[in-house]
Structures are given as C-alpha cells and as structure tokens.
Design a protein around this motif. Sequence first.
Motif, PDB file in Angstrom:
ATOM      1  N   ASN A   1      30.991  20.946  73.090  1.00 22.79           N
ATOM      2  CA  ASN A   1      31.269  20.557  74.270  1.00 22.79           C
ATOM      3  C   ASN A   1      32.239  19.523  74.537  1.00 22.79           C
ATOM      4  O   ASN A   1      32.780  19.697  75.586  1.00 22.79           O
ATOM      5  CB  ASN A   1      29.811  20.025  75.049  1.00 22.79           C
ATOM      6  N   GLU A   2      32.786  18.992  73.835  1.00 26.14           N
ATOM      7  CA  GLU A   2      33.746  17.954  73.747  1.00 26.14           C
ATOM      8  C   GLU A   2      34.966  18.527  73.219  1.00 26.14           C
ATOM      9  O   GLU A   2      36.062  17.992  73.420  1.00 26.14           O
ATOM     10  CB  GLU A   2      33.402  16.744  72.896  1.00 26.14           C
ATOM     11  N   PHE A   3      34.933  19.628  72.590  1.00 29.45           N
ATOM     12  CA  PHE A   3      36.139  20.224  72.033  1.00 29.45           C
ATOM     13  C   PHE A   3      37.460  20.682  72.754  1.00 29.45           C
ATOM     14  O   PHE A   3      36.984  21.289  73.692  1.00 29.45           O
ATOM     15  CB  PHE A   3      35.719  21.473  71.099  1.00 29.45           C
ATOM     16  N   GLY A   4      38.275  20.131  72.810  1.00 30.50           N
ATOM     17  CA  GLY A   4      39.359  20.271  73.795  1.00 30.50           C
ATOM     18  C   GLY A   4      40.549  21.262  73.247  1.00 30.50           C
ATOM     19  O   GLY A   4      41.487  21.271  74.145  1.00 30.50           O
ATOM     20  N   THR A   5      40.817  21.348  72.112  1.00 34.62           N
ATOM     21  CA  THR A   5      42.102  22.138  71.708  1.00 34.62           C
ATOM     22  C   THR A   5      41.862  23.623  72.247  1.00 34.62           C
ATOM     23  O   THR A   5      40.918  24.185  72.016  1.00 34.62           O
ATOM     24  CB  THR A   5      41.813  22.175  70.128  1.00 34.62           C
ATOM     25  N   GLU A   6      42.740  24.056  72.622  1.00 37.08           N
ATOM     26  CA  GLU A   6      42.822  25.376  72.960  1.00 37.08           C
ATOM     27  C   GLU A   6      43.038  26.358  71.859  1.00 37.08           C
ATOM     28  O   GLU A   6      44.377  26.227  70.999  1.00 37.08           O
ATOM     29  CB  GLU A   6      43.913  25.630  74.073  1.00 37.08           C
TER      30      GLU A   6
END
Length: 167
Positions: A145-150
């Motif tokens: 849920n916190e993963f931000g990398t595209e």
Amino acid sequence: MIRTFISLGSNIEREYHIHAAMTELKKLGVHFEVSRIFEAEPVGFSGPNFYNCVVAFETSLSLSVLQQTLKQLELDYGRAPDAKKNQSRTLDLDILLYGDVQRHASPTLPRADIYKFAFVLWPMAEIAPELKIPGDDRTVAQLWNEFGTEQALWPVDVVFEESHESL
C-alpha cells in the motif's frame, strides 16, 4: 520446517521456464503457495517483458542447500554461470525470506528486492498479506500500500498446456 519465499522470473521462453521452476520447487517442500503470474517490463535494461511470481513453501533444506539448489536449477534451465544482472534470462530464482532469518551475508535476508520491485512485492502481498518482514513492523500488505515507485506490472492469465492448470 522453515517457511521460505522465492521469487521467480523469466523473459526467455517464459511460460516454459516459470512452469518448470514451479515443478522443481514443489519437490523441495510442502504447503506450496503461488501468486498469480505477473508480466513486467525489464528494469535497468531493454528486452522482452518478464513473467514473475512468488512462491512460498515449507522446507527442511538448510539455507545454504536451498541457495545452492536454486542456483543449480538456474544453470540446469540455461542460465549462464557468469550471467550479469540487468539482462535477459531463462530463469531467475531468488530467496526473499527464509523464516525469520536476518543476515547481511549472501544471501542477504530479507532480500532488498521486496522493497524495490513491484514484481516482487505485489505477488508476495497476494499470498502473505499479513506477514511481517523480519526486522520490519509492517506487513507485506502495508508495504504494498505504501509502495510508490511506478513500475509497469500487470497480472496475466497463463494456462500451462501440459497440466491444464491455470496460474
């Protein structure tokens, strides 16, 4: 018995190699779980897209024997012994977790790929969302849920003809 998580990846004859790896890994333990297969663009180089997934199972193999077995499987299925990172490959098998073991020597555990790559974290979140990573108070679901990398990644419906099982 130790519960271990292994990431599988292939971008050369990918259906064949992922299916072969799963067949081989099922021989190494019990209570085998597998995520869906995901297709992902290569990270760090240009080449065909990968198929990736994560498997979990309980094994009586020691960490060193498990690591040697995975490396031998990679070689048996056509990976060059001197294969470099960031290139196409028939089979890539990495230990993500081995029970609660934390270590900085090879293999480093938990494997940093859990935090870096969507093609590791999303499949892992499918099969073990409530699992806490050793040394981290967050669950796999929280990390996802916190993963931000595209990163381009999507589930695929792969049917292996030999066994007619859909993964």
